[in-house]
Design an enzyme around this catalytic site. Structure first.
Site, short mmCIF file in Angstrom:
data_model
loop_
_atom_site.label_atom_id
_atom_site.label_comp_id
_atom_site.label_asym_id
_atom_site.label_seq_id
_atom_site.Cartn_x
_atom_site.Cartn_y
_atom_site.Cartn_z
N GLY A 131 0.83 -1.21 0.00
CA GLY A 131 0.00 0.00 0.00
C GLY A 131 0.86 1.25 0.00
O GLY A 131 1.84 1.33 0.73
N ARG A 176 0.95 -5.00 -5.16
CA ARG A 176 1.10 -6.20 -4.32
C ARG A 176 1.36 -7.33 -5.32
O ARG A 176 0.53 -7.60 -6.17
CB ARG A 176 -0.17 -6.45 -3.52
CG ARG A 176 -0.54 -5.26 -2.61
CD ARG A 176 -1.61 -5.64 -1.60
NE ARG A 176 -2.20 -4.49 -0.94
CZ ARG A 176 -1.68 -3.86 0.11
NH1 ARG A 176 -0.53 -4.26 0.61
NH2 ARG A 176 -2.31 -2.84 0.66
N ASP A 227 4.95 -4.81 6.13
CA ASP A 227 5.41 -6.15 6.49
C ASP A 227 5.45 -7.12 5.31
O ASP A 227 6.35 -7.96 5.22
CB ASP A 227 4.64 -6.72 7.69
CG ASP A 227 3.15 -6.61 7.55
OD1 ASP A 227 2.67 -6.17 6.48
OD2 ASP A 227 2.44 -6.99 8.50
N THR A 235 4.25 2.57 5.65
CA THR A 235 2.87 2.08 5.72
C THR A 235 2.08 2.97 6.65
O THR A 235 2.60 3.40 7.69
CB THR A 235 2.78 0.62 6.22
OG1 THR A 235 1.42 0.33 6.58
CG2 THR A 235 3.66 0.35 7.43
N ASP A 283 -0.13 2.01 8.52
CA ASP A 283 -0.64 1.21 9.64
C ASP A 283 0.16 1.34 10.94
O ASP A 283 -0.32 0.95 12.00
CB ASP A 283 -0.68 -0.28 9.25
CG ASP A 283 -1.58 -0.53 8.04
OD1 ASP A 283 -2.43 0.33 7.75
OD2 ASP A 283 -1.40 -1.57 7.38
N ASP A 337 2.75 -0.38 12.12
CA ASP A 337 2.73 -1.69 12.77
C ASP A 337 4.04 -2.46 12.61
O ASP A 337 4.04 -3.68 12.56
CB ASP A 337 1.57 -2.52 12.21
CG ASP A 337 1.68 -2.73 10.71
OD1 ASP A 337 2.55 -2.10 10.07
OD2 ASP A 337 0.90 -3.52 10.16
N ARG A 346 -5.45 -2.21 8.95
CA ARG A 346 -5.38 -3.68 8.93
C ARG A 346 -5.52 -4.23 10.34
O ARG A 346 -6.54 -3.99 10.97
CB ARG A 346 -4.07 -4.14 8.27
CG ARG A 346 -4.20 -5.50 7.61
CD ARG A 346 -2.90 -5.94 7.00
NE ARG A 346 -2.56 -5.21 5.80
CZ ARG A 346 -2.98 -5.54 4.58
NH1 ARG A 346 -3.76 -6.57 4.41
NH2 ARG A 346 -2.63 -4.83 3.52
O1 F6P Z 1 -1.46 -1.53 4.70
C1 F6P Z 1 -2.05 -0.33 4.32
C2 F6P Z 1 -3.53 -0.51 4.07
O2 F6P Z 1 -4.09 0.72 3.70
C3 F6P Z 1 -4.32 -1.12 5.24
O3 F6P Z 1 -4.61 -0.16 6.23
C4 F6P Z 1 -5.51 -1.67 4.54
O4 F6P Z 1 -6.05 -2.75 5.27
C5 F6P Z 1 -4.94 -2.14 3.23
O5 F6P Z 1 -3.73 -1.43 3.02
C6 F6P Z 1 -5.84 -1.96 2.03
O6 F6P Z 1 -5.20 -2.52 0.93
P1 F6P Z 1 -5.66 -2.33 -0.58
O7 F6P Z 1 -5.36 -0.92 -0.98
O8 F6P Z 1 -4.85 -3.32 -1.34
O9 F6P Z 1 -7.13 -2.58 -0.61
#
Ligand code: F6P
Length: 328
Positions: free
Chosen positions: A14, A75, A106, A130, A132, A134, A176
């Site tokens: 992300g 990803r 991570d 990130t 998050d 975390d 997350r």
């Molecule tokens: O890891 C960052 C994040 O924004 C999380 O907070 C969230 O759960 C996830 O990515 C969403 O991912 P995507 O943009 O692939 O839907």
């Protein structure tokens, strides 16, 4: 010690505000030290598909204020396979790259560590990017501050309309499995309750809390629900509460991806610059399989293994204790 002469930089997973200032710092610190720099498009996907380009000082002009990432991100499932990694390795070797800076969370670090164990001749330094917050080994991750400020701005606006209509709002925020954004935003916006993955709130307690608030002359209420909360999701929680707290008009807002965009805050611009600068210097010093992070306002190295395995994030106890006290 193998001397580094050419590095590649990528952003993966992300996106997070602050990635661009970080890329800028990586590119310019490398060039300042006489290294060549290659930008990889779309994270590990670009390594596999050989989608890379030489970067110059001017490739990163005027990007400090931009959200997202000029390198783009993805990803990438194929990078989890042996074949994907081998293709990436061959592309890296063919370009004479001997060091890699990976900016991400991570998932990005898990890929980096596996790759680095398989191909130890490519030095790798990770940068925690990130929203998050975390990762173990950095009090703050890149993008967390900006995302939290974005959430605060949105919730302040919701508070205006909630107050005008005497309504109860349930607001879902990202993170997350981490409640870091929810907790900070909740304290900053005076949320009546914050539902966190790290600390289960029983629905009965939430209902009592909201009823007590009404008896205490509260006309509107805000409940922040971290997306990783384990009560079944924001709509289920809202439904369960609406059944019991009948004199409130209940609304649900999911803030979603707007939390990831926007111009990075001063904090994230400086953090991105510091981490990018430190990552290149770590590579030059012969470090590998490490993450650069912020600890007590100093840049420190943590092994990627530790950043991943000991990453159980602990929310600040004093903030947790404050929630109920300040929302009476
Ligand atoms: O890891 C960052 C994040 O924004 C999380 O907070 C969230 O759960 C996830 O990515 C969403 O991912 P995507 O943009 O692939 O839907």
């Amino acid at each position: 010690m193998h001397k580094i002469s050419k590095i590649a930089v990528l952003t993966s997973g992300g996106d997070a505000p602050g990635m661009n200032p970080c890329i800028r710092a990586v590119v310019r610190t490398a060039i300042f030290n006489g290294l060549n720099v290659v930008g990889v498009r779309q994270g590990y996907k670009g390594l596999i598909e050989n989608d890379m380009y030489d970067m110059e000082t001017r490739s990163v002009s005027n990007i400090l204020s931009l959200g997202g990432t000029i390198l783009k991100t993805a990803r990438c499932l194929p990078f989890r396979t042996d074949e994907g990694m081998e293709t990436a390795y061959q592309n890296i070797k063919a370009r004479g790259i001997d060091g890699l800076v990976v900016i991400g969370g991570d998932g990005t670090f898990t890929g980096a560590l596996r790759f680095s164990k398989k191909y130890p001749d490519i030095a790798i330094i990770g940068i925690p990017g990130t929203i998050d917050n975390d990762l173990y080994g950095s009090t703050y991750t890149l993008g967390f501050d900006t995302a939290t400020n974005t959430v605060i701005e949105a919730i302040d606006k919701i508070r205006d309309t909630a107050d005008a209509h005497d309504r109860l709002f349930f607001i879902e925020v990202m993170g997350r499995d981490s409640g870091a954004i929810a907790l900070r935003a909740g304290i900053s916006c005076g949320a009546e309750a914050i539902m966190l993955p790290e600390k289960l709130t029983a629905i009965e307690d939430l209902i009592k809390n909201l009823k007590d608030g009404q008896s205490n002359k509260k006309s509107s209420s805000i409940v922040i629900v971290a997306e990783g909360d384990k009560n079944g999701g924001v709509y289920d929680i809202a439904k369960a509460v609406q059944k019991e707290v009948t004199n409130y008009d209940v609304k649900v807002t999911i803030l979603g991806h707007l939390q990831r965009g926007g111009s990075p805050s001063s904090f994230d611009r400086v953090l991105g610059s510091r981490l990018g600068f430190a990552a290149v210097n770590a590579l030059i010093a012969g470090e590998t399989q490490k993450m650069v992070g912020l600890q007590a306002n100093h840049i420190k190295l943590t092994s990627l293994e530790e950043a991943l395995t000991e990453h159980e994030f602990k929310l600040e106890e004093d903030l947790l204790q404050m929630v109920d006290v300040l929302a009476i």
